[in-house]
Design an enzyme around this catalytic site. Sequence first.
Site, PDB file in Angstrom:
ATOM      1  CG  ASP A   1      -2.033   0.925   1.696  1.00  0.00           C
ATOM      2  OD1 ASP A   1      -2.538   1.277   0.564  1.00  0.00           O
ATOM      3  OD2 ASP A   1      -2.345   1.177   2.330  1.00  0.00           O
TER       4      ASP A   1
ATOM      5  CG  LEU B   1       6.438  -5.084   2.235  1.00  0.00           C
ATOM      6  CD1 LEU B   1       6.515  -5.870   0.270  1.00  0.00           C
ATOM      7  CD2 LEU B   1       7.266  -6.416   2.859  1.00  0.00           C
TER       8      LEU B   1
ATOM      9  NE  ARG C   1      -6.251 -11.633   9.757  1.00  0.00           N
ATOM     10  CZ  ARG C   1      -5.046 -10.267   9.335  1.00  0.00           C
ATOM     11  NH1 ARG C   1      -4.705 -10.000   8.208  1.00  0.00           N
ATOM     12  NH2 ARG C   1      -5.187  -9.638  10.034  1.00  0.00           N
TER      13      ARG C   1
HETATM   14  P1  IMP Z   1       1.791  -0.080   3.937  1.00  0.00           P
HETATM   15  O1  IMP Z   1       2.740  -0.202   4.641  1.00  0.00           O
HETATM   16  O2  IMP Z   1       0.822   0.754   3.782  1.00  0.00           O
HETATM   17  O3  IMP Z   1       2.289  -0.962   2.561  1.00  0.00           O
HETATM   18  O4  IMP Z   1       0.700  -1.325   4.758  1.00  0.00           O
HETATM   19  C1  IMP Z   1       0.198  -2.835   3.801  1.00  0.00           C
HETATM   20  C2  IMP Z   1      -0.271  -3.416   4.970  1.00  0.00           C
HETATM   21  O5  IMP Z   1      -1.851  -2.794   5.285  1.00  0.00           O
HETATM   22  C3  IMP Z   1      -0.761  -4.770   3.938  1.00  0.00           C
HETATM   23  O6  IMP Z   1       0.386  -5.304   4.939  1.00  0.00           O
HETATM   24  C4  IMP Z   1      -2.320  -4.884   5.106  1.00  0.00           C
HETATM   25  O7  IMP Z   1      -2.167  -5.860   6.129  1.00  0.00           O
HETATM   26  C5  IMP Z   1      -2.737  -3.359   5.282  1.00  0.00           C
HETATM   27  N1  IMP Z   1      -4.068  -2.881   3.834  1.00  0.00           N
HETATM   28  C6  IMP Z   1      -3.667  -2.009   3.183  1.00  0.00           C
HETATM   29  N2  IMP Z   1      -4.051  -2.289   2.357  1.00  0.00           N
HETATM   30  C7  IMP Z   1      -5.224  -2.834   2.800  1.00  0.00           C
HETATM   31  C8  IMP Z   1      -6.441  -3.201   2.397  1.00  0.00           C
HETATM   32  O8  IMP Z   1      -6.741  -2.801   1.585  1.00  0.00           O
HETATM   33  N3  IMP Z   1      -7.130  -4.403   2.922  1.00  0.00           N
HETATM   34  C9  IMP Z   1      -6.397  -4.807   4.100  1.00  0.00           C
HETATM   35  N4  IMP Z   1      -5.170  -4.440   4.468  1.00  0.00           N
HETATM   36  C10 IMP Z   1      -4.438  -3.530   4.116  1.00  0.00           C
END
Ligand code: IMP
Length: 191
Positions: A106, A111, A168
Amino acid sequence: MYSYQDVLSEVLIDEQTLQARVKELGKEISADYEGQDLVFVCILRGGVVFLIDLMRHVTVPNQIEFMAVSSYGAGHRESNGDVRITYDLNTKIEGRNVVIVEDIVDSGNTLNAVIQLLSTRGPKSLYICTLLDKEARREVDIPIRYRGFSIPDKFVYGYGLDLDEYFRNLPFIGVVDLEKLQIMKKKFGHG
Ligand code: IMP
Ligand code: MG
């Protein structure tokens, strides 16, 4: 507690499409690592369903490891740069081929932190395999080698991804209808 149908806007990726793509990714990984072996590092908990299906299409010798990560101070649908490792690998990855398995990229903050940490441990190679990529929301550049699907900026659930830790287990990826979700939360509270 409400059911998944109560908050479903649409099925974004159906079971058959998911399974076909996961199989392709497994074959691609198998071809790329021909003659070598690898460690899958699955990010808990969202990456689990994807990992379990993916690994069954991988033909090169592989091990699985898990890592759990949480973001400080952020609401649970947003992550910021402050990422904390809450569960670490049980094996050394020095000199190993590592493939990180994640449900969705996202903002990229989660990551990014995982990559930074794992890089310091001297893997032979380190690549990312994500089922979903929500590119429109990216805040930090993440090099993705294996990508299941690019998706629009919508909140999705199922196939490992949660809605307040539920759903999930759904075999497909659904889009949350945020208005319906508000109504359900009023009716049932937060689970
Ligand atoms: P990031 O650090 O913003 O890239 O977020 C990654 C984490 O946010 C993912 O591993 C998911 O656990 C959660 N996440 C982001 N978007 C979604 C979504 O649309 N549905 C469910 N979980 C999400
Ligand atoms: Mg996750």
